[in-house]
Motif scaffolding. Structure first.
Motif, PDB file in Angstrom:
ATOM      1  N   HIS A 127       0.755  -0.414   0.272  1.00  0.00           N
ATOM      2  CA  HIS A 127      -0.031  -0.047  -0.173  1.00  0.00           C
ATOM      3  C   HIS A 127       0.600   1.039  -0.106  1.00  0.00           C
ATOM      4  CE1 HIS A 127      -3.595  -2.439   0.492  1.00  0.00           C
ATOM      5  NE2 HIS A 127      -2.825  -3.411   1.626  1.00  0.00           N
ATOM      6  N   VAL A 128       0.722   2.602  -0.566  1.00  0.00           N
ATOM      7  CA  VAL A 128       0.960   3.179  -1.076  1.00  0.00           C
ATOM      8  C   VAL A 128       0.301   3.989  -0.151  1.00  0.00           C
ATOM      9  CG1 VAL A 128       1.614   5.467  -3.005  1.00  0.00           C
ATOM     10  CG2 VAL A 128       1.819   2.915  -3.137  1.00  0.00           C
ATOM     11  N   TRP A 129       1.863   5.205   0.936  1.00  0.00           N
ATOM     12  CA  TRP A 129       1.128   6.018   1.582  1.00  0.00           C
ATOM     13  C   TRP A 129       2.114   7.353   1.214  1.00  0.00           C
ATOM     14  CZ3 TRP A 129      -1.434   5.534   6.012  1.00  0.00           C
ATOM     15  CH2 TRP A 129      -2.270   4.198   6.711  1.00  0.00           C
ATOM     16  N   SER A 130       1.191   8.615   1.383  1.00  0.00           N
ATOM     17  CA  SER A 130       1.965   9.691   1.183  1.00  0.00           C
ATOM     18  C   SER A 130       2.099  10.432   2.533  1.00  0.00           C
ATOM     19  CB  SER A 130       1.753  10.579   0.371  1.00  0.00           C
ATOM     20  OG  SER A 130      -0.130  11.238   0.693  1.00  0.00           O
ATOM     21  N   ILE A 131       3.279  10.950   2.416  1.00  0.00           N
ATOM     22  CA  ILE A 131       3.225  11.686   4.537  1.00  0.00           C
ATOM     23  C   ILE A 131       3.450  13.404   3.523  1.00  0.00           C
ATOM     24  CG2 ILE A 131       4.589  12.679   6.281  1.00  0.00           C
ATOM     25  CD1 ILE A 131       4.525   9.201   6.444  1.00  0.00           C
ATOM     26  N   GLY A 132       2.429  14.364   4.434  1.00  0.00           N
ATOM     27  CA  GLY A 132       3.218  15.594   3.981  1.00  0.00           C
ATOM     28  C   GLY A 132       2.535  16.998   5.309  1.00  0.00           C
ATOM     29  N   GLY A 133       3.522  18.218   5.158  1.00  0.00           N
ATOM     30  CA  GLY A 133       3.575  18.818   5.936  1.00  0.00           C
ATOM     31  C   GLY A 133       3.959  20.466   5.741  1.00  0.00           C
ATOM     32  N   PRO A 134       3.824  21.039   6.897  1.00  0.00           N
ATOM     33  CA  PRO A 134       4.719  22.373   6.245  1.00  0.00           C
ATOM     34  C   PRO A 134       5.718  22.030   5.766  1.00  0.00           C
ATOM     35  CG  PRO A 134       3.536  22.065   8.572  1.00  0.00           C
ATOM     36  CD  PRO A 134       3.650  20.763   8.267  1.00  0.00           C
ATOM     37  N   ILE A 135       6.396  23.175   4.932  1.00  0.00           N
ATOM     38  CA  ILE A 135       8.310  23.286   4.684  1.00  0.00           C
ATOM     39  C   ILE A 135       8.743  23.472   5.793  1.00  0.00           C
ATOM     40  CG2 ILE A 135       8.798  24.926   3.790  1.00  0.00           C
ATOM     41  CD1 ILE A 135       7.700  23.734   1.543  1.00  0.00           C
ATOM     42  N   ARG A 136       9.736  22.516   5.437  1.00  0.00           N
ATOM     43  CA  ARG A 136      10.941  23.114   6.200  1.00  0.00           C
ATOM     44  C   ARG A 136      11.782  23.729   6.388  1.00  0.00           C
ATOM     45  NH1 ARG A 136      14.520  17.409   8.018  1.00  0.00           N
ATOM     46  NH2 ARG A 136      14.967  17.812  10.227  1.00  0.00           N
TER      47      ARG A 136
END
Length: 137
Positions: A127-136
């Motif tokens: 299964h494919v998962w994407s992880i996203g969040g604020p720019i570092r």
């Protein structure tokens, strides 16, 4: 695990896990994504998981072992055309934890042109998962 029913708003992904590895998937999602198991129901005899319900990042995730006798044979060799997305406060922390647990890097995490820190992983069950969040910075 709680006996209290859990109400799910919106759409909830429901994964079928091949090769009788749903229990392994639960253990992986707990380690990799901080999942909390809400319930687990075994088939008569207890060899396979008929239904499990997890909470990941405050969202619901359901899964079960594949039952070829109920759905017409073998599952697809690899899951396709679906990405499970986690929007989190610290994408690198979530990313590092998932990779340490055994997720394979599909698209490296980086600051993206659309203004997010983002990457994709494949879990040991395909299964494919994407992880996203604020720019570092």
């Amino acid at each position: 695990m709680s006996d209290t029913p859990f109400v799910l708003p919106g759409v909830t992904p429901h994964l079928t896990i091949a090769d009788g590895k749903a229990a392994d998937a639960i253990a992986f999602y707990t380690t990799a994504f901080g999942a909390t198991e809400q319930s687990r129901h075994l088939e008569e005899g207890g060899a396979r998981i008929m239904h499990a319900h997890l909470t990941v990042n405050d969202g619901g995730l359901m899964l079960n072992d594949h039952f070829p006798e109920m759905c017409g044979g073998a599952p697809a060799e690899k899951p396709a055309a679906v990405t499970l997305h986690l929007e989190v406060d610290d994408a690198d922390r979530w990313w590092d934890r998932a990779v340490a647990a055994g997720a394979a890097i599909r698209f490296p995490i980086d600051n993206q042109f659309w203004g997010a820190r983002y990457g994709q992983l494949t879990d040991p069950f395909g299964h494919v998962w994407s992880i996203g969040g604020p720019i570092r910075d």
